[in-house]
Scaffold this motif. Sequence first.
Motif, PDB file in Angstrom:
ATOM      1  N   TYR A 285      26.987  28.550   2.226  1.00 63.43           N
ATOM      2  CA  TYR A 285      28.268  29.265   2.220  1.00 63.43           C
ATOM      3  C   TYR A 285      29.081  28.909   3.465  1.00 63.43           C
ATOM      4  N   PRO A 286      30.377  28.619   3.302  1.00 65.02           N
ATOM      5  CA  PRO A 286      31.154  28.287   4.499  1.00 65.02           C
ATOM      6  C   PRO A 286      31.208  29.475   5.458  1.00 65.02           C
ATOM      7  N   THR A 287      31.037  29.161   6.723  1.00 66.17           N
ATOM      8  CA  THR A 287      31.022  30.225   7.732  1.00 66.17           C
ATOM      9  C   THR A 287      32.352  30.966   7.733  1.00 66.17           C
ATOM     10  N   ASN A 288      32.286  32.288   7.691  1.00 65.98           N
ATOM     11  CA  ASN A 288      33.512  33.072   7.858  1.00 65.98           C
ATOM     12  C   ASN A 288      33.175  34.393   8.517  1.00 65.98           C
ATOM     13  N   LEU A 289      34.198  35.187   8.733  1.00 68.28           N
ATOM     14  CA  LEU A 289      33.980  36.410   9.508  1.00 68.28           C
ATOM     15  C   LEU A 289      33.250  37.483   8.722  1.00 68.28           C
ATOM     16  N   ARG A 290      33.195  37.297   7.432  1.00 71.98           N
ATOM     17  CA  ARG A 290      32.587  38.333   6.599  1.00 71.98           C
ATOM     18  C   ARG A 290      31.610  37.665   5.645  1.00 71.98           C
ATOM     19  N   MET A 291      30.434  37.379   6.174  1.00 74.48           N
ATOM     20  CA  MET A 291      29.449  36.658   5.366  1.00 74.48           C
ATOM     21  C   MET A 291      28.815  37.589   4.325  1.00 74.48           C
TER      22      MET A 291
ATOM     23  N   ASN B 111      27.761  39.598  12.152  1.00 70.36           N
ATOM     24  CA  ASN B 111      29.121  39.267  12.605  1.00 70.36           C
ATOM     25  C   ASN B 111      29.114  38.224  13.711  1.00 70.36           C
TER      26      ASN B 111
ATOM     27  N   GLN C  28      27.708  34.991  12.249  1.00 70.86           N
ATOM     28  CA  GLN C  28      28.319  34.592  10.971  1.00 70.86           C
ATOM     29  C   GLN C  28      27.287  33.902  10.068  1.00 70.86           C
TER      30      GLN C  28
ATOM     31  N   ARG D 295      28.734  44.922   1.682  1.00 70.90           N
ATOM     32  CA  ARG D 295      28.497  43.509   2.002  1.00 70.90           C
ATOM     33  C   ARG D 295      27.145  43.029   1.500  1.00 70.90           C
TER      34      ARG D 295
END
Length: 294
Positions: free
Chosen positions: A48-54, A172, A175, A199
């Motif tokens: 999964y591409p790293t983002n602020l809300r995994m 968080n 990530q 989440r």
Amino acid sequence: MTHLHNKTKELVNTLTDDERIKSVKKPKWIGYTQAKKIHKKLEDLRDYPTNLRMPNLLLIGDSNNGKTALLNKFTTTNPSFIIEETQELVLPALMVQAPPEPDEKRFYNIILENLYAPYKSSEKIEMRQQRTIHLLKKLNVKILIIDEIHHLLAGTISKQRLFLNVLKFISNELQISLICSGTREAFNAIQTDPQLANRFEPKVLPKWNNDEEYLRLLASFERILPLKNPSHLIENSLCSLILSKSEGLLGEISKILELSTILAIETGIEKINKNILENIDYTPPSERKKMIFR
Ligand SMILES: Nc1ncnc2c1ncn2[C@@H]1O[C@H](COP(=O)(O)OP(=O)(O)OP(=O)(O)O)[C@@H](O)[C@H]1O
Ligand SMILES: [Mg+2]
């Protein structure tokens, strides 16, 4: 012996009875549909591409129904490797067990121990946290698996809340995706934090029923049980008997088949039939409980 997998056939042809019995006791892996689906989901989270809300995943199931085996399988199929160009070490998935109670310090200790990183007992919790985060980052961990998450419930509500905040912080800060696994109660514990609750996507390993999927499981087992004669485990009387004895739990199905295979080898019958199933030294889980309280 067309009823056997090629590898199993080879075992039957080359091993002595004693060796065959030993081989039956080794852990087995059958890729049943739900396990394959969850495995695929874990691969998606890994990539999964790293983002602020995994996104995270909560694996729920009864005890002895294959949660740890599934997560182990994923971890072992995703071992560490080195990126040639950068010589960077990558550990795609790290699996740990939740501490016996929601204790932040012990949680870091467990992660550090799993990474073979020494720590001093006098080390302050903030330092331990920093080092844990640093190491997980340095190793490019993409997925942190925390098994036995229901241990969380062994603490007071405020300790539980604190521990959930630690999970949120790690997710968080790094990530990365968290995979938590445990019994149904774990679901309730995570639900107490609304932010975490939405989440974590729940995935369930349900108990087994007498359906096509169960028959497929038995057929797969039959191919790897080293017996000279076909047992036709999917025949009605056998499959129902195995299911009722096992009370629908994969670990029990596996145990029953293991004991039956051993008895079938020892008696020379070389297949599992009703008589074998009725003569193994096996007590169903609910009977075990009754025996203790009797
Ligand atoms: N895919 C599989 N193929 C064959 N046997 C399996 C498989 N998965 C699990 N088992 C059997 O089921 C047993 C129990 O599995 P596991 O330890 O993963 O259960 P669990 O859900 O983690 O239980 P607990 O909640 O008590 O930790 C294993 O020891 C193994 O014998
Ligand atoms: Mg387990």
